[in-house]
Scaffold this motif. Structure first.
Motif, short mmCIF file in Angstrom:
data_model
loop_
_atom_site.label_atom_id
_atom_site.label_comp_id
_atom_site.label_asym_id
_atom_site.label_seq_id
_atom_site.Cartn_x
_atom_site.Cartn_y
_atom_site.Cartn_z
N GLU A 197 0.72 -1.14 0.01
CA GLU A 197 0.12 -0.11 -0.15
C GLU A 197 0.75 1.36 -0.03
OE1 GLU A 197 -3.71 -1.79 2.45
OE2 GLU A 197 -2.33 -0.75 3.60
N MET A 198 2.05 1.11 0.33
CA MET A 198 2.98 2.29 0.69
C MET A 198 2.94 3.16 -0.83
SD MET A 198 3.96 2.85 3.82
CE MET A 198 5.76 3.65 3.64
N PRO A 199 3.48 2.55 -1.91
CA PRO A 199 3.59 3.22 -3.34
C PRO A 199 2.42 3.97 -3.62
CG PRO A 199 4.48 1.04 -3.37
CD PRO A 199 3.77 1.06 -2.10
N ALA A 200 1.15 3.61 -3.49
CA ALA A 200 0.05 4.20 -3.82
C ALA A 200 -0.24 5.61 -3.11
CB ALA A 200 -1.16 3.38 -3.67
N VAL A 201 0.20 5.42 -1.69
CA VAL A 201 -0.04 6.69 -0.65
C VAL A 201 0.93 7.60 -1.33
CG1 VAL A 201 0.33 7.57 1.58
CG2 VAL A 201 -0.64 5.43 1.28
N ILE A 202 2.31 7.16 -1.61
CA ILE A 202 3.06 8.33 -1.98
C ILE A 202 2.82 8.80 -3.17
CG2 ILE A 202 5.58 8.40 -2.87
CD1 ILE A 202 6.28 6.30 -0.92
N ALA A 203 2.14 8.09 -4.40
CA ALA A 203 1.64 8.58 -5.59
C ALA A 203 0.68 9.48 -5.37
CB ALA A 203 1.13 7.23 -6.39
N THR A 204 -0.05 9.42 -4.17
CA THR A 204 -1.25 10.42 -4.24
C THR A 204 -0.69 11.56 -3.47
OG1 THR A 204 -2.65 8.48 -3.61
CG2 THR A 204 -3.43 10.96 -2.72
N GLY A 208 0.55 13.62 -6.35
CA GLY A 208 -0.19 14.22 -7.26
C GLY A 208 -0.50 13.22 -8.49
N LEU A 209 0.20 11.98 -8.41
CA LEU A 209 0.10 11.35 -9.56
C LEU A 209 -1.15 10.78 -9.80
CD1 LEU A 209 3.54 9.39 -9.39
CD2 LEU A 209 2.83 11.59 -10.67
N ILE A 210 -2.01 10.38 -8.68
CA ILE A 210 -3.29 9.88 -8.62
C ILE A 210 -4.06 10.90 -7.73
CG2 ILE A 210 -2.61 7.46 -9.19
CD1 ILE A 210 -2.75 6.76 -6.60
N PRO A 211 -5.47 10.83 -7.74
CA PRO A 211 -6.21 11.85 -6.79
C PRO A 211 -6.46 11.22 -5.58
CG PRO A 211 -7.70 10.70 -8.57
CD PRO A 211 -6.33 10.48 -9.06
N SER A 212 -6.55 9.89 -5.44
CA SER A 212 -6.93 9.40 -4.11
C SER A 212 -6.58 7.83 -4.03
CB SER A 212 -8.64 9.64 -3.85
OG SER A 212 -9.05 8.94 -4.84
N ALA A 229 6.34 3.55 -11.98
CA ALA A 229 5.37 2.74 -11.98
C ALA A 229 4.05 3.24 -12.38
CB ALA A 229 5.20 2.19 -10.31
N HIS A 230 3.87 4.70 -12.25
CA HIS A 230 2.60 5.33 -12.80
C HIS A 230 2.90 5.68 -14.08
CE1 HIS A 230 1.82 4.83 -8.50
NE2 HIS A 230 0.60 4.82 -8.68
N GLY A 231 3.96 5.34 -14.83
CA GLY A 231 4.29 5.78 -16.42
C GLY A 231 4.68 7.18 -16.37
#
Length: 382
Positions: A292-299, A302-306, A379-381
């Motif tokens: 779960e850690m990478p998705a929190v960092i992406a948020t 600003g790479l993903i909204p939530s 990882a998010h392109g």
């Protein structure tokens, strides 16, 4: 058409109650109580149904991406300050009609927050809004107020460049938090009584304090230090009016492939009824997983909204949610119907991002925060 005049008041009351529940559980801005009744009364049937649909989905955490910003827009439309500001441009909207116009313009790709905050320099946007005015609100032959004619300190031209007008509410709109704050003296948080914590905190949009981190000059050093007795702990505390969070780097409890990996644990506590301090003795504890850690960092980047993670805890009833909103983010944790929402301004989010990156950097000797940021972007392109 407006919803039928015979609509029972109980239906309005039920929708208002649902709205308040969503605000409490999801951390969205609350509508202005003084303008809410008129706003609900003036809503057209299809607009009212759209608002109700979004609220029902948001209450279950199943809203479509971006729909929570629609609730923020609806709350803003209940506020006299926004309507008065638009009136200086000759835009005599009611709250309900402005909300309906916002729905139409969102379909055309408008970011309502950005567009309205920048009206002074975009006369074409003023013309677009004027074209959507109800015919009855335009007085034929009456001179229209023009932005360039406003020279007072509250006008768009008279407002300082570094203080742009924003119709969206600040985190402390319903009263500033009590107390003073230690600032950046790097005082050990363990020495501060939990129940009296806010007595030493400043009046900020969202208050936060950082644990002493001299023992962590780099990520690899922190990993070797671990959490031995007496060792400083790397953590942040975020304070809101209704709740507070403690974010701390901890070794992950799961063994196997993730043995020795560090993650961020979150302790959440409600504010005391007296308004002074937080009930840490009743804290809710959630530890994020390595996945779960990478998705929190992406948020946070600003790479993903939530992002939202559920099924935490022994009975899989705990959840954590992080999402971007006007002027920053909001971090929400909860268990079943219980929830703790704390807004995180953009300035504070930088330190939250640093904390999460440090935790991930501990997984490999020599890995830096910059390496973690690059990995997440890749990882998010990006």
């Amino acid at each position: 058409m407006r919803h039928p005049p015979g609509t029972p008041k109980s239906q309005d009351a039920a929708l208002e109650q649902l709205w308040r529940q969503v605000c409490a559980s999801r951390g969205t801005p609350a509508p202005d109580p003084a303008g809410l009744a008129r706003f609900m009364e003036d809503l057209e049937t299809h607009v009212r149904e759209k608002l109700q649909s979004v609220l029902l989905l948001a209450a279950r955490g199943r809203e479509a991406p971006g729909e929570l910003s629609l609730l923020s827009w609806a709350a803003s439309c209940t506020r006299p300050a926004l309507l008065e500001r638009l009136a200086t441009y000759g835009l005599a909207f009611t709250g309900a009609h402005l909300f309906a116009c916002g729905l139409r313009l969102r379909e055309q790709g408008w970011d309502m927050q950005h567009r309205i905050a920048q009206l002074a320099g975009n006369p074409a946007d003023v013309d677009t809004l004027r074209a959507l005015l109800p015919v009855k609100t335009v007085a034929l032959g009456a001179p229209q107020a023009h932005p360039q004619e406003q020279s007072g300190p509250d006008s768009p031209e008279g407002r300082a460049v570094d203080k742009p007008f924003s119709p969206w509410p600040e985190d402390d709109e319903y009263g500033p938090p009590d107390g003073q704050a230690p600032g950046w003296e790097e005082e050990p948080m363990d020495d501060m009584p939990a129940s009296n914590l806010s007595a030493s905190l400043p009046v900020l949009l969202t208050r936060f304090a950082r644990q002493r981190s001299e023992a962590f000059p780099n990520a690899s050093g922190a990993a070797s230090a671990g959490h031995s007795p007496g060792a400083p702990r790397l953590r942040l505390r975020l304070f809101g009016k209704a709740a507070a969070h403690t974010l701390e780097i901890t070794p992950h409890r799961r063994g196997g492939d993730f043995l020795g990996v560090h993650v961020v644990s979150i302790d959440s506590a409600p504010a005391l009824g007296s308004g002074v301090g937080y009930a840490w003795e009743r804290k809710l504890v959630i530890q994020l997983t390595p996945e779960e850690m990478p998705a929190v960092i992406a948020t946070l980047m600003g790479l993903i909204p939530s992002v939202r993670f559920g099924h935490h805890g022994a009975d899989r009833s705990k959840f954590v949610e992080l999402r971007r909103q006007e002027n920053g983010l909001v971090l929400v944790t909860g268990e079943r119907a219980l929830s703790y929402a704390v807004p995180v301004p953009a300035g504070t989010a930088c330190y939250v991002l640093d904390l999460f990156c440090r935790a991930m950097a501990m997984a490999a000797p020599g890995r830096s925060v910059a390496d973690v940021l690059m990995l997440v972007k890749s990882a998010h392109g990006f």
